[in-house]
Scaffold this motif. Sequence first.
Motif, mmCIF file in Angstrom:
data_model
loop_
_atom_site.group_PDB
_atom_site.id
_atom_site.type_symbol
_atom_site.label_atom_id
_atom_site.label_comp_id
_atom_site.label_asym_id
_atom_site.label_seq_id
_atom_site.Cartn_x
_atom_site.Cartn_y
_atom_site.Cartn_z
ATOM 1 N N LEU A 120 57.706 51.864 25.329
ATOM 2 C CA LEU A 120 58.069 52.594 26.083
ATOM 3 C C LEU A 120 59.015 53.232 25.043
ATOM 4 O O LEU A 120 60.170 52.643 24.608
ATOM 5 C CB LEU A 120 58.926 51.405 27.521
ATOM 6 C CG LEU A 120 58.593 50.043 27.843
ATOM 7 C CD1 LEU A 120 59.447 49.743 28.691
ATOM 8 C CD2 LEU A 120 57.685 51.164 29.403
ATOM 9 N N GLN A 121 58.850 54.582 25.432
ATOM 10 C CA GLN A 121 59.865 55.594 24.445
ATOM 11 C C GLN A 121 60.290 56.590 25.988
ATOM 12 O O GLN A 121 60.223 56.924 26.182
ATOM 13 C CB GLN A 121 58.181 56.694 24.475
ATOM 14 C CG GLN A 121 58.821 57.783 23.415
ATOM 15 C CD GLN A 121 59.882 58.738 23.462
ATOM 16 O OE1 GLN A 121 60.674 58.877 23.693
ATOM 17 N NE2 GLN A 121 58.642 59.820 23.402
ATOM 18 N N MET A 122 62.433 56.257 25.076
ATOM 19 C CA MET A 122 62.628 56.945 26.532
ATOM 20 C C MET A 122 63.741 57.315 25.292
ATOM 21 O O MET A 122 64.887 57.408 25.832
ATOM 22 C CB MET A 122 63.641 55.625 26.758
ATOM 23 C CG MET A 122 62.285 54.128 27.444
ATOM 24 S SD MET A 122 63.036 52.536 27.893
ATOM 25 C CE MET A 122 63.117 51.526 27.013
ATOM 26 N N MET A 123 63.459 57.842 24.629
ATOM 27 C CA MET A 123 64.413 58.935 23.432
ATOM 28 C C MET A 123 64.740 59.819 24.736
ATOM 29 O O MET A 123 64.249 60.533 25.531
ATOM 30 C CB MET A 123 64.297 59.489 21.848
ATOM 31 C CG MET A 123 63.577 58.384 21.284
ATOM 32 S SD MET A 123 62.665 58.178 19.757
ATOM 33 C CE MET A 123 61.785 59.330 19.927
ATOM 34 N N ASP A 124 66.375 60.373 24.055
ATOM 35 C CA ASP A 124 66.516 61.761 24.298
ATOM 36 C C ASP A 124 66.051 62.717 24.456
ATOM 37 O O ASP A 124 65.062 63.117 23.048
ATOM 38 C CB ASP A 124 68.202 61.653 23.401
ATOM 39 C CG ASP A 124 68.990 63.116 24.212
ATOM 40 O OD1 ASP A 124 69.402 62.924 25.952
ATOM 41 O OD2 ASP A 124 69.127 64.611 23.830
ATOM 42 N N GLY A 151 60.175 60.064 27.249
ATOM 43 C CA GLY A 151 61.682 61.404 26.525
ATOM 44 C C GLY A 151 61.132 61.637 25.373
ATOM 45 O O GLY A 151 59.736 62.415 24.982
ATOM 46 N N SER A 152 61.769 62.526 24.672
ATOM 47 C CA SER A 152 62.150 63.067 23.337
ATOM 48 C C SER A 152 61.293 64.851 24.316
ATOM 49 O O SER A 152 61.148 65.004 24.813
ATOM 50 C CB SER A 152 61.135 62.927 22.431
ATOM 51 O OG SER A 152 58.969 63.029 22.900
ATOM 52 N N MET A 153 61.571 65.782 22.690
ATOM 53 C CA MET A 153 61.496 67.020 23.713
ATOM 54 C C MET A 153 59.908 67.203 22.798
ATOM 55 O O MET A 153 58.856 67.945 23.543
ATOM 56 C CB MET A 153 61.858 67.802 22.527
ATOM 57 C CG MET A 153 61.657 69.925 22.850
ATOM 58 S SD MET A 153 62.783 70.132 22.402
ATOM 59 C CE MET A 153 61.881 70.174 20.085
ATOM 60 N N LEU A 154 59.084 66.744 22.056
ATOM 61 C CA LEU A 154 58.575 67.116 21.720
ATOM 62 C C LEU A 154 57.038 65.376 21.085
ATOM 63 O O LEU A 154 58.164 64.633 20.263
ATOM 64 C CB LEU A 154 58.057 67.755 20.506
ATOM 65 C CG LEU A 154 56.192 67.679 19.411
ATOM 66 C CD1 LEU A 154 55.072 68.054 20.357
ATOM 67 C CD2 LEU A 154 56.207 68.701 18.418
#
Length: 356
Positions: A120-124, A151-154
């Motif tokens: 689960l990738q939930m970064m800003d 999450g994440s921009m890229l």
Amino acid sequence: MVITSINDAVKNNPELIKKALEASNSKEDKFTALNNAAFNSGIFIHIPRNLILEKPIHIVSCLSDDGISTIARNVIFADESSKATIVQELYSSKAEKQQAYLELLNTNVAPNAQLDVTTLQMMDQSTVNFSTRRTDLGQDAKINWYSGLFGSMLSRYKIEYFLNGTGASANDSEVIFGNNEQSFDIQTNVNHESPSTEGRVVEKSILRNKSKSLFKGMIRIKEKATKSNSFLSGRSILLDKDAKSDAIPGLEIFTNDVKATHSASVAQIDEEQIFYLKTRCLSKEEAERTIVEGFLEPLSRKMSYQVRAWIAYLIESKWDSRELTINTDEELAKFVEIEETRYNEDSEIEQHYKYR
């Protein structure tokens, strides 16, 4: 069982670490070369032979507040006839300086072992996330990998499965929910090296605003992999006109007596479905959510009720612009209760009488 840092594992489990390093060819991928040369963190997990874990292993990673990026070298070994569940959570706080989480993950599943892994990738959205993953499976080994990328921009994920033993099986399910100007680049390859192996990859993207996704997948069935069965699918639903998606599935078949198929679709949300649901007293937003839930339903059936609850909770959190987290609070517990009864008719009847 061993759960330790990669630095301690280099000292205490050198043979397994050497095997993981040798499985990653730095010449094939520049990100693999970077991780092998400059990793500054990582986790090592070794599940011994015949050990069956009842409770999941949680790996929680968060980018530091000092602005320094993380280059992680993660290694997972499941020995023969073992069984375990691993949950990986990726977080980051909002930062003025762009940070990156660069991961190289090697997973080795020995004969007759089974792993259930959830990422689960939930970064800003100020961050960048690159992940290169390789999974090797022995005879009759099985892995179920569920990924929720929010999450994440890229985000750039390169995922490889090598079905090395007869009867090995890999099931990969990926859910992407993008908004704003997020970009997701996913490449998933399944390599059938031995007879009677099975592979299943299903990717589904939900895209809002100006977000975009690219899914590239490949099924390779080698000369010795007769009687293998493989399926690859990439599907996207676009909730806004500026959202974009591409899916490029492929097949490479080098033998006979196999089953292999792939599919891909990208479509705007159906306005007739929206209109129909609005005539049933739903708002446009409620109608979109209902359509998205139906879009994910076939994929959700392959997940455990806990994973389905996490995915549903994160989608609603992102839809409502809330913080992305899976802390087990009361609100998440409601989703778990719903998913426990979703496909269980007896439980559904019990719930009916419970709330009457």
